[in-house]
Write a protein that holds these residues in place. Structure first.
Motif, PDB file in Angstrom:
ATOM      1  N   MET A 180       0.839  -1.367   0.127  1.00  0.00           N
ATOM      2  CA  MET A 180       0.140  -0.047   0.054  1.00  0.00           C
ATOM      3  C   MET A 180       0.817   1.135  -0.015  1.00  0.00           C
ATOM      4  O   MET A 180       0.426   2.414  -0.631  1.00  0.00           O
ATOM      5  N   CYS A 181       2.063   1.183   0.586  1.00  0.00           N
ATOM      6  CA  CYS A 181       3.097   2.189   0.656  1.00  0.00           C
ATOM      7  C   CYS A 181       3.553   2.609  -0.753  1.00  0.00           C
ATOM      8  O   CYS A 181       3.636   3.826  -1.059  1.00  0.00           O
ATOM      9  N   LEU A 182       3.949   1.582  -1.441  1.00  0.00           N
ATOM     10  CA  LEU A 182       4.564   1.547  -2.818  1.00  0.00           C
ATOM     11  C   LEU A 182       3.754   1.997  -3.970  1.00  0.00           C
ATOM     12  O   LEU A 182       3.964   2.380  -5.083  1.00  0.00           O
ATOM     13  N   LEU A 183       2.474   0.878  -3.846  1.00  0.00           N
ATOM     14  CA  LEU A 183       1.652   0.867  -4.985  1.00  0.00           C
ATOM     15  C   LEU A 183       2.285   0.563  -6.252  1.00  0.00           C
ATOM     16  O   LEU A 183       1.768   1.045  -7.426  1.00  0.00           O
ATOM     17  N   SER A 184       3.438  -0.324  -6.281  1.00  0.00           N
ATOM     18  CA  SER A 184       4.003  -0.859  -7.542  1.00  0.00           C
ATOM     19  C   SER A 184       4.383  -2.348  -7.287  1.00  0.00           C
ATOM     20  O   SER A 184       4.951  -2.486  -6.198  1.00  0.00           O
ATOM     21  N   THR A 185       3.913  -3.013  -7.894  1.00  0.00           N
ATOM     22  CA  THR A 185       4.245  -4.574  -7.591  1.00  0.00           C
ATOM     23  C   THR A 185       5.501  -4.853  -7.767  1.00  0.00           C
ATOM     24  O   THR A 185       6.152  -5.723  -6.762  1.00  0.00           O
ATOM     25  N   PRO A 186       6.548  -4.579  -8.852  1.00  0.00           N
ATOM     26  CA  PRO A 186       7.965  -5.058  -8.947  1.00  0.00           C
ATOM     27  C   PRO A 186       8.805  -4.421  -7.752  1.00  0.00           C
ATOM     28  O   PRO A 186       9.541  -5.259  -6.906  1.00  0.00           O
ATOM     29  N   PHE A 187       8.641  -3.046  -7.440  1.00  0.00           N
ATOM     30  CA  PHE A 187       9.271  -2.393  -6.272  1.00  0.00           C
ATOM     31  C   PHE A 187       8.737  -3.061  -5.080  1.00  0.00           C
ATOM     32  O   PHE A 187       9.427  -3.470  -4.085  1.00  0.00           O
ATOM     33  N   SER A 188       7.423  -3.573  -4.633  1.00  0.00           N
ATOM     34  CA  SER A 188       7.018  -3.874  -3.445  1.00  0.00           C
ATOM     35  C   SER A 188       7.750  -5.278  -3.206  1.00  0.00           C
ATOM     36  O   SER A 188       8.289  -5.872  -2.094  1.00  0.00           O
ATOM     37  N   ILE A 189       7.658  -6.156  -4.493  1.00  0.00           N
ATOM     38  CA  ILE A 189       8.241  -7.388  -4.074  1.00  0.00           C
ATOM     39  C   ILE A 189       9.833  -7.279  -3.856  1.00  0.00           C
ATOM     40  O   ILE A 189      10.207  -8.083  -3.019  1.00  0.00           O
ATOM     41  N   VAL A 190      10.405  -6.502  -4.549  1.00  0.00           N
ATOM     42  CA  VAL A 190      12.048  -6.374  -4.040  1.00  0.00           C
ATOM     43  C   VAL A 190      12.131  -5.917  -2.675  1.00  0.00           C
ATOM     44  O   VAL A 190      12.863  -6.545  -2.062  1.00  0.00           O
TER      45      VAL A 190
END
Length: 275
Positions: A180-190
């Protein structure tokens, strides 16, 4: 002139809220009934079967090897929880990446209700995975005992299992909050896998091996290190032995990696402009 009669206007139907249970069911389907969700679940099932096969094979070939239900549950939790935290990320980020959040918040204007429904779906996923681990542990326990030629042990320490569930809940909710903080799938997974796997193995372990201050400080910064004294105590079947610093480290790590991401992420989702 004759008076013109005007028919009374038909009242607009009163809008009704979407039942919360339906919201949870919809969010569950968004998380599991998609191509990405099904792929992750299928791969996790394959890893689970592989782990079961390895343990059964070792029990069949080694006469001195025995495994009880408690150990089975601990072994099978790992393959189930290796990839599935991504589902807690996708339940948030896939909507913002594919712009379907506009439909979601149009049908349910209360964004907080949607966030809570997503969180409940994530918690339900964790509980379902733990139930699957125990069920597969029962099956594996029977097979290993039959092939290994020993009597099956059905010992399952309740305290140890509860702490296992708690630790998994903390990791999944942390992934949910960071998404929820990042709202980006690749960035969140990393970020999630860096915090959960890479830092504990590559950074924390060497620091704790060589520096005394790291053994005192790092439990305040890592959930796994903070929960390990409680899980170790449950595994040894001992009562007491925990210090005040252990409780402070657990509370601090939860506040840092679970509470703060969920609160800040909820604020971002609520205030973000739909576009």
């Amino acid at each position: 002139m004759s008076a013109v009669s005007v028919a009374p206007s038909t009242p607009m139907p009163t809008a009704t809220k979407v039942p919360f249970g339906r919201l949870v069911l919809v969010e569950w389907r968004k998380m599991t009934d998609t191509r990405a969700g099904r792929t992750l679940l299928i791969i996790s099932a394959g890893l689970l079967l592989f782990a079961m096969g390895i343990v059964v094979l070792v029990a069949a070939l080694n006469e001195n090897f025995t495994v009880d239900l408690a150990l089975w549950s601990q072994i099978l939790v790992f393959p189930l929880s290796l990839l599935t935290p991504v589902l807690a990320i996708l339940i948030v980020t896939q909507e913002w990446g594919q712009r379907t959040h506009m439909v979601t918040f149009t049908l349910e204007p209360s964004r907080m209700r949607v966030i809570v429904a997503k969180l409940v779906a994530v918690v339900a996923l964790v509980l379902a995975l733990m139930a699957v681990a125990v069920l597969c542990g029962v099956i594996g326990n029977v097979l290993a005992a039959a092939l290994g030629g020993y009597d099956a042990s059905w010992t399952l320490d309740g305290s140890m299992f509860v702490w296992t569930v708690i630790s998994q809940l903390l990791y999944f909710v942390m992934a949910f909050g960071l998404a929820m903080c990042l709202l980006s799938t690749p960035f969140s997974i990393v970020v999630v896998y860096t915090v959960q796997l890479i830092l504990p193995i590559v950074v924390w372990t060497p620091l704790m091996a060589f520096f005394e201050w790291a053994r005192d400080l790092l439990p305040f910064l890592d959930i796994g290190l903070a929960t390990s004294p409680f899980m170790a105590q449950s595994f040894m079947g001992q009562s007491g032995g925990l210090e005040t610093s252990d409780y402070l480290a657990l509370a601090t790590s939860i506040l840092l990696w679970v509470v703060a991401p969920v609160v800040l992420g909820s604020m971002r989702v609520i205030k973000s402009e739909l576009k």
